[in-house]
Each structure stands twice: as C-alpha cells, then as structure tokens.
Design an enzyme around this catalytic site. Structure first.
Site, PDB file in Angstrom:
ATOM      1  N   HIS A   1      14.358  23.129  10.800  1.00  0.00           N
ATOM      2  CA  HIS A   1      13.188  21.822  10.719  1.00  0.00           C
ATOM      3  C   HIS A   1      12.899  20.653  11.716  1.00  0.00           C
ATOM      4  O   HIS A   1      11.967  20.710  11.960  1.00  0.00           O
ATOM      5  CB  HIS A   1      13.091  21.634   9.700  1.00  0.00           C
TER       6      HIS A   1
ATOM      7  N   ARG B   1      20.839  18.318   0.457  1.00  0.00           N
ATOM      8  CA  ARG B   1      19.366  19.329  -0.050  1.00  0.00           C
ATOM      9  C   ARG B   1      18.842  18.646   1.865  1.00  0.00           C
ATOM     10  O   ARG B   1      18.506  19.428   2.295  1.00  0.00           O
ATOM     11  CB  ARG B   1      18.621  18.396  -0.367  1.00  0.00           C
TER      12      ARG B   1
ATOM     13  N   HIS C   1       4.703  27.782  10.298  1.00  0.00           N
ATOM     14  CA  HIS C   1       5.696  26.731   9.937  1.00  0.00           C
ATOM     15  C   HIS C   1       6.868  27.795  10.263  1.00  0.00           C
ATOM     16  O   HIS C   1       7.990  27.179  10.603  1.00  0.00           O
ATOM     17  CB  HIS C   1       5.364  26.700   8.565  1.00  0.00           C
TER      18      HIS C   1
ATOM     19  N   LYS D   1      18.023  28.124  -3.919  1.00  0.00           N
ATOM     20  CA  LYS D   1      17.280  26.743  -3.966  1.00  0.00           C
ATOM     21  C   LYS D   1      17.400  26.017  -5.096  1.00  0.00           C
ATOM     22  O   LYS D   1      17.642  24.607  -4.691  1.00  0.00           O
ATOM     23  CB  LYS D   1      15.175  26.842  -4.099  1.00  0.00           C
TER      24      LYS D   1
ATOM     25  N   HIS E   1       9.483  21.423  13.321  1.00  0.00           N
ATOM     26  CA  HIS E   1       8.710  20.953  13.259  1.00  0.00           C
ATOM     27  C   HIS E   1       8.172  20.155  14.608  1.00  0.00           C
ATOM     28  O   HIS E   1       6.883  19.754  14.807  1.00  0.00           O
ATOM     29  CB  HIS E   1       8.736  19.964  12.474  1.00  0.00           C
TER      30      HIS E   1
ATOM     31  N   ARG F   1      -3.214   9.538 -11.582  1.00  0.00           N
ATOM     32  CA  ARG F   1      -1.725   8.810 -11.701  1.00  0.00           C
ATOM     33  C   ARG F   1      -0.470   9.675 -12.409  1.00  0.00           C
ATOM     34  O   ARG F   1       0.132   9.712 -12.960  1.00  0.00           O
ATOM     35  CB  ARG F   1      -2.058   7.459 -13.014  1.00  0.00           C
TER      36      ARG F   1
ATOM     37  N   GLU G   1      16.751  14.898  -2.120  1.00  0.00           N
ATOM     38  CA  GLU G   1      17.884  14.572  -0.807  1.00  0.00           C
ATOM     39  C   GLU G   1      18.096  13.086  -0.307  1.00  0.00           C
ATOM     40  O   GLU G   1      18.120  12.264   0.807  1.00  0.00           O
ATOM     41  CB  GLU G   1      16.523  15.053   0.169  1.00  0.00           C
TER      42      GLU G   1
ATOM     43  N   ASN H   1      16.540  21.493   5.965  1.00  0.00           N
ATOM     44  CA  ASN H   1      16.338  21.575   7.066  1.00  0.00           C
ATOM     45  C   ASN H   1      16.550  22.537   8.447  1.00  0.00           C
ATOM     46  O   ASN H   1      16.354  21.680   9.088  1.00  0.00           O
ATOM     47  CB  ASN H   1      15.621  19.864   6.824  1.00  0.00           C
TER      48      ASN H   1
ATOM     49  N   GLU I   1      12.562  31.359   6.761  1.00  0.00           N
ATOM     50  CA  GLU I   1      13.074  30.621   5.180  1.00  0.00           C
ATOM     51  C   GLU I   1      14.135  31.413   4.793  1.00  0.00           C
ATOM     52  O   GLU I   1      15.599  31.628   3.510  1.00  0.00           O
ATOM     53  CB  GLU I   1      12.347  30.019   4.747  1.00  0.00           C
TER      54      GLU I   1
ATOM     55  N   LYS J   1       8.724  19.396  -3.085  1.00  0.00           N
ATOM     56  CA  LYS J   1       8.105  18.384  -2.617  1.00  0.00           C
ATOM     57  C   LYS J   1       6.932  19.364  -2.244  1.00  0.00           C
ATOM     58  O   LYS J   1       6.546  20.070  -1.987  1.00  0.00           O
ATOM     59  CB  LYS J   1       9.047  19.184  -1.144  1.00  0.00           C
TER      60      LYS J   1
END
Length: 372
Positions: free
Chosen positions: A249, A242, A267, A227, A253, A121, A237, A246, A185, A143
């Site tokens: 992206h 934030r 990526h 960042k 994606h 946990r 986000e 993207n 990036e 993330k």
C-alpha cells in the site's frame, strides 16, 4: 450461507457469505436495526443493478428504505462529494435510530461508513459490498474515510459496521478489471502470512477469475477469516499486526496519487503493483529470496494484473519519477516522524513492518522499475 464473526469486545458483528444474500438482506438485518428505517447509499453503476432487489428485501422484512446515489469512482471520495452526500442524507430527515446501508464497492463503503460515523454524531451502518475488493477487504474492519489533495484516506475514522452481507453472485456482473483489482487483495492474505493459501491461488486463481463459484467462495471465506482475525487482535492498528494488511500500500498509494486517483489505475491494481515492488525491494536489500519475488511477480502478471510501471495507464502512460513517488510516500498516513513505513518480507507468507528503509535503496528500486 457461512457466517464469520469479527470478535470485538461489545461490538462483535457477523460477516454473512453466500449466494443470493441481497434478497435476504432485510431478514438478516432486521433484528439489528434500532428502528425499521434504513437509507441505502449506492452509486450510479450499482444502484440500477441491485437497488430494487435490496429495497424489496427490506420491504418484505417490514423496513422502510430510501436511497441516495453518488457518482461511481474515486471522485466521490473528496470533500465536495462528501458534503453533498451529507446534505442529501439530512434531506431525508433521519434520526439517530436510522441505519445507513452501503451498497457498492470500496468507495461507497468508505464513504458511507465515514458518513455514518459523523451523521447526527454517529448512526449504525451495514455493508453490502458488491466488488471482490470490498468483499475481501474494505467492508471488514471499520476503516472509513475520504481522500484529499495530500493523499488517500487521510481524513476518516475507525467505525465498525453492524453487519456485512456478502452476496457472491454479484461478482457475475463485475467487469474483469474490477475483479482483478479485488484479486490483488485476496493474494495479499497469502503473501502476508499464509504461503499455502498463495500456493492454492497459483493453482486456482485463473479459474476463480474465470467464474468458478466454488473457488470464489473459498477465496472470499479465507480472506474474511484472515481479516477478521487481524481486526479482532488489532482493531485500530495500534500495533504492527493490522499494519501488515498494508502490504503493497505504501507503493500503491503513491502510484494512485501520481495518477490522480483516476481511472488509469484502480486501487487494487495499485496494490498489486505495490506488492510486486515490496517483494523486489525486500530481495534487493537481502531480506527475501529473489526466487520468491519472481514467483510473486509471475503469478500477478499471469492472472492479468499490471506489475510493470510502464504498462499502467493504457494510452495515458506517464513519465514516472522516483523523486515524485517518494514525495507522495512522505505524505502517507503510515509515515512516522518523517520516516517511511513499508511492509517488507523475508519470503512468501513472512511479512513484517519496516521503518528503516534507506531512501537510496528505495530510489534505486524505483529507477529500475521505471526503466523495466
């Protein structure tokens, strides 16, 4: 060594950037550990290169370390691979005071961070990123996640590391293609809100990729500063700030999904192509000067990133379909109420969130990109 702080209330952490830091990781991490025990998660490519040095640094600091390795590549970010990793971690009989250490690129970082968020946990973890992409983007910000057949990173959590250790020397062993993927990036930060940084990359990007250590260090520092600032202001986000990270992206994606998240398209390569498409779309609908879109496409192509769809895949070039790409976008986690979300631009350094792109405009753009 330079230190950048990600300023989160009660959960602030440092990004350490410098030469030879893998050999200092134990010393840097020791005071943050709940107990002198870590489990290092790496992949089959990175572990032989740096695993022994990292273990030696922990031993020198009086910290017990063991290692778990996963296959290299995006295939390690699926349910089956994640379940296997969790069982191998539990085989080590950890308690809640153990710390996981991610030694590798973005896949290892995402996988280890997600594992840390659910193991017993929740246990602490530390990022030791070994690719440019991971150093400037995925290792910072919390993330974490895995891929599913429905899309990229659709199962995951926001879970911040306790420390990020960036050894700039590891880039010397990085294949050029991986270095280029990370460069996309880096360029993203200039394109979002820092035109002078993008102009600096136009002057120094080729040297950076060729091995200029000073240029690499500056690019990593500037990217991490950007960042850290964004994450501190909009960690989960919940606003649009934030979301600007993207840029490229939504397109990227979809391209990754169409190529099966395989080796035909990394990526960062997908993000580079996606940023070019985002600028092209912005120019097409009258938001961005066409000269800015051409400037972006020209720079990304000059350094060696694929910016034309027909060039993706090498010998495995695909028959692209605008309809299929749009269908992938519908499953993107940024879509809201069936409406696609894009980061568009009013020029270089002037990005914003848009949720009202017409599918007719999108289809025309993709048809042209496929034919180009």
């Amino acid at each position: 060594m330079k230190t950048i702080t990600v300023d989160l209330a009660g959960r602030a952490y440092d990004i350490a950037i410098g030469s030879g830091l893998i050999d200092q990781a134990g010393r840097l991490a020791r005071k943050l550990l709940a107990a002198p025990r870590v489990i290092v998660v790496s992949d089959e490519t990175v572990a032989p290169l740096y695993g022994a040095r990292l273990a030696a640094s922990f031993k020198a600091a009086g910290v017990d370390s063991t290692e778990v390795t996963v296959p290299a590549g995006e295939s390690s970010k699926d349910y089956a691979a994640f379940g296997k990793l969790m069982n191998e971690l539990l085989d080590k009989r950890p308690d809640r005071r153990v710390t996981l250490v991610a030694l590798g690129g973005g896949v290892v970082g995402d996988l280890t961070g997600f594992a840390a968020s659910v193991l017993l946990r929740g246990v602490d973890f530390i990022q030791v990123p070994t690719t440019l992409l991971a150093q400037v983007d995925s290792s910072v910000g919390g993330k974490t996640g895995i891929n599913t057949r429905h899309g990229k990173n659709l199962v995951g959590s926001f879970y911040q590391p306790r420390l990020v250790i960036i050894d700039t020397d590891v880039l010397d062993t990085l294949p050029r293609r991986e270095l280029l993927a990370g460069y996309a990036e880096v360029a993203k930060y200039g394109l979002i809100d820092d035109e002078p940084f993008f102009a600096w990359l136009e002057r120094h990007g080729v040297a950076l990729l060729a091995g200029d250590k000073e240029a690499r260090a500056r690019a990593i520092e500037m990217s991490c500063l950007a960042k850290a600032r964004v994450v501190a202001a909009d960690e989960r986000e919940t606003g649009d700030l934030r979301a600007l990270l993207n840029l490229g992206h939504t397109f990227g994606h979809a391209l990754e999904a169409e190529t099966g998240f395989g080796p035909d398209l990394l990526h960062g390569e997908a993000v580079g192509a996606g940023m070019a498409l985002a600028f092209d779309l912005s120019a097409q609908i009258g938001l961005c000067p066409p000269a800015d879109a051409e400037r972006v496409r020209r720079h990304l192509a000059t350094v060696g990133l694929p910016v034309r769809l027909r060039g993706i895949g090498g010998d495995n070039r695909r028959a692209w379909s605008a309809a299929r790409l749009i269908e992938h976008m519908r499953g993107d986690k940024k879509a809201v109420g069936g409406r696609l979300t894009f980061i568009l631009v009013r020029g270089i350094g002037k990005a914003f969130v848009s949720r009202d792109v017409g599918e007719a405009d999108l289809g025309r753009l993709l048809d042209r990109a496929i034919a180009a």
